[in-house]
Write an enzyme that holds these catalytic residues in place. Structure first.
Site, mmCIF file in Angstrom:
data_model
loop_
_atom_site.group_PDB
_atom_site.id
_atom_site.type_symbol
_atom_site.label_atom_id
_atom_site.label_comp_id
_atom_site.label_asym_id
_atom_site.label_seq_id
_atom_site.Cartn_x
_atom_site.Cartn_y
_atom_site.Cartn_z
ATOM 1 N N GLY A 156 0.577 -1.109 -0.111
ATOM 2 C CA GLY A 156 -0.151 -0.103 -0.016
ATOM 3 C C GLY A 156 0.856 1.353 -0.105
ATOM 4 N N GLY A 157 0.608 2.031 0.998
ATOM 5 C CA GLY A 157 1.155 3.435 0.991
ATOM 6 C C GLY A 157 2.571 3.396 1.248
ATOM 7 N N LYS A 179 4.362 14.769 50.244
ATOM 8 C CA LYS A 179 5.489 14.342 50.760
ATOM 9 C C LYS A 179 5.120 12.896 50.934
ATOM 10 C CE LYS A 179 9.964 15.087 51.966
ATOM 11 N NZ LYS A 179 9.962 16.010 53.177
ATOM 12 N N HIS A 180 6.098 11.911 50.584
ATOM 13 C CA HIS A 180 5.798 10.556 50.717
ATOM 14 C C HIS A 180 4.450 9.997 50.270
ATOM 15 C CE1 HIS A 180 9.947 10.076 51.943
ATOM 16 N NE2 HIS A 180 9.788 10.861 52.963
ATOM 17 N N ASN A 214 -5.731 5.001 57.739
ATOM 18 C CA ASN A 214 -6.649 5.906 58.264
ATOM 19 C C ASN A 214 -6.221 7.208 58.167
ATOM 20 O OD1 ASN A 214 -8.581 3.528 58.951
ATOM 21 N ND2 ASN A 214 -7.089 2.986 60.838
ATOM 22 N N HIS A 272 -5.144 2.829 50.221
ATOM 23 C CA HIS A 272 -3.908 1.732 50.813
ATOM 24 C C HIS A 272 -2.762 2.017 49.783
ATOM 25 C CE1 HIS A 272 -7.599 0.295 52.775
ATOM 26 N NE2 HIS A 272 -6.506 0.068 53.804
#
Length: 557
Positions: free
Chosen positions: A66-67, A308-309, A451, A557
């Site tokens: 093709g192309g 941070k972290h 938490n 978590h």
């Protein structure tokens, strides 16, 4: 870090793509195979003509489709159309052109196998020693929001089939799946009088299978999303190497950054304007910051998140970015040192001056003014990432996490507090000011490790407790950090006095709530749903504070 740009559909591309390295001197004599014929069929024609000319200079016959065939012929090179090779015309809008024994026989025949050689002779199947194929741009087609029919038409069939055939027969055939590997092939042809080595062919084969795997992963995940199948029988996840990283979370761990086909703005789509290479932790933290700041509509307010972290240590809204940054910084300036800053509007000069006032690792924004870029340029190690736009907090898609022997896959947490019905469960309802701050605090709680307890006042965090094993400990830590911040600011009392508090999940006991009340909170937002809800509500009523339930939990978590 290699600079990135946003191509069609915001998919990242690289100024310099990863390439197969040439074989070592020790390997340069291993099982050379002379290349007599090459089949080229590419959608990405970058470097095609120069590569084809170089192949022709080694006396290699060119076969194409093709192309690609037209481009080679237009360059004045002799090329055989694949339909002339197979004796069969292309048909069905090009869907059927290379799925033919004269193509796959030429790729799969083991040259030293007498039965294979006899079959090639009996059926007039010429060998194909080099296959050059890159696939229809399915990922880019999906990313730009094309119709379902267009996406399906951009699923390549013949390409993957040929790639897999050539890769399987890498003992005799070299397969190239992207232009970045053209030079490695040409180097070997020049070094080995028109031949390739087994070492190179193996590495090319490994890359080829990885490419088809990532391609099929993108297709299968698109089908699952289109059909709304949340748990398909097989889940494939694929990505393209953006860059190899110096190390992972720790120096003894190996790491690399891969970009998936997901069309979501963020660190993977961002252009790095300046600064040293991003680390594994930088990338992880920057993603956390940008996802959090995307919760705030830039049309309504300027917002800044400092991470941070992987946890926000300060978040604020204001009328401008500089003010938002200063309010966010006041929450915990100690943790902000060496942190990641994300903003929800194009970075301006005033904000850039404020942010560069302390050591910062990364700034990520949708865009930045030229003046802001110049200000940041004075801090040569500070990374500035411009992502183009914000990710949609309501957006779909999935996230995955590895466990030993498996993957955990879930949909994104795209619950937004603005869409929730807040139910007042106490005798006192929150004031309008408290309600505004409660929504703000719950937005942040969604992005803090569980938490989680978040104190907020005047659309700014004033204390954040993250990732503790008990909710009461999170409440205590957040209150203590607020006390530390007040001392640093020279305040008589911590900003938790008169604040509101958000909890990402229900209070299992009243003790966590009582800590928040002691810290000075006057209103609470939490999901509710505990068997002890009546006890917690009674404690709130006893102290005259307002409490609303969202009915939606934001564990992270």
């Amino acid at each position: 870090m290699l600079a990135r740009c946003r191509g069609p559909g915001r998919l990242p591309c690289r100024k310099t793509a990863p390439a197969i390295l040439p074989a070592s001197d020790h390997d340069m004599t291993d099982h050379p195979r002379r290349v007599t014929r090459a089949l080229l069929s590419v959608s990405d024609k970058t470097g095609l003509i120069d590569f084809a000319k170089a192949l022709a200079s080694h006396g290699i016959d060119l076969v194409s489709t093709g192309g690609t065939a037209k481009a080679i012929a237009d360059a004045g090179l002799k090329v055989t159309d694949v339909s002339d090779l197979t004796g069969f015309p292309e048909m069905m809008d090009g869907r059927v052109k290379t799925l033919h024994p004269k193509v796959h026989g030429g790729l799969l025949a083991i040259r030293d196998n007498t039965d294979h050689a006899k079959a090639m002779k009996d059926h007039d199947i010429p060998p194909i020693d080099l296959l050059v194929v890159n696939l229809y741009p399915f990922e880019a087609t999906v990313a730009k929001g094309a119709s379902e029919d267009d996406c399906i038409e951009n699923i390549d069939i013949g390409g993957p089939a040929m790639i897999r055939a050539a890769a399987k027969n890498h003992g005799d055939v070299a397969v190239v799946v992207e232009p970045s590997d053209y030079q490695a092939v040409l180097d070997e042809l020049a070094a080995h009088k028109g031949a390739t080595t087994l070492s190179l062919r193996k590495r090319l084969a490994a890359k080829a299978y990885a490419r088809t795997a990532a391609y099929d992963a993108a297709i299968s995940n698109w089908f699952a999303a289109t059909l709304k199948i949340d748990a398909p029988d097989f889940r494939a996840i694929g990505g393209r190497l953006a860059e190899a990283l110096r190390y992972g979370e720790n120096p003894h761990q190996k790491a690399a950054f891969y970009v998936s086909a997901e069309p979501r703005a963020g660190v993977a789509t961002a252009r790095q304007v300046q600064g040293k290479q991003l680390s594994y932790n930088n990338i992880n933290d920057t993603d956390a910051a940008y996802e959090c700041v995307a919760e705030f509509d830039p049309a309504k307010s300027a917002a800044c998140v400092i991470v941070k972290h992987a946890n926000p240590c300060g978040v604020a809204e204001a009328s401008d970015l500089a003010t938002a940054y200063k309010k966010a910084l006041a929450c915990d300036s100690t943790s902000a040192f060496g942190g990641i800053v994300a903003v929800n509007r194009p970075l301006d000069a005033e904000a850039a001056r404020a942010i560069t006032g302390i050591f910062t690792e990364v700034i990520i924004a949708p865009d930045a003014s030229e003046e802001a870029i110049k200000i940041i340029a004075a801090k040569k190690n500070l990374r500035l990432l411009l992502a183009g736009q914000l990710p949609d907090p309501r957006g779909k898609g999935f996230i995955a996490k590895t466990v030993a022997g498996g993957l955990l896959v879930q949909s994104r947490d795209n619950a937004v507090v603005d869409d929730m019905t807040l139910t007042t469960v106490t005798k006192r309802a929150p004031t309008n000011t408290e309600l505004t701050d409660l929504r703000f605090a719950f937005r942040i709680a969604k992005h803090v490790k569980s938490n989680t307890i978040v104190y907020a006042k005047d659309l700014a965090t004033v204390g954040i407790g993250a990732g503790q094993m008990s909710r009461v400990d999170s409440a205590r830590i957040a209150a203590r950090k607020a006390q530390d911040a007040a001392k640093e600011l020279g305040l008589a009392a911590p900003l938790t006095k008169g604040s509101v508090v958000a909890s990402d999940a229900f209070f299992p006991f009243a003790d966590g709530l009582l800590v928040a009340i002691e810290a000075g909170a006057t209103a609470v937002i939490q999901p509710g749903g505990s068997v002890r809800d009546p006890e917690v509500i009674a404690a709130a009523d006893e102290h005259g504070i307002a409490m609303v339930f969202t009915g939606t939990r934001h564990f992270k978590h």
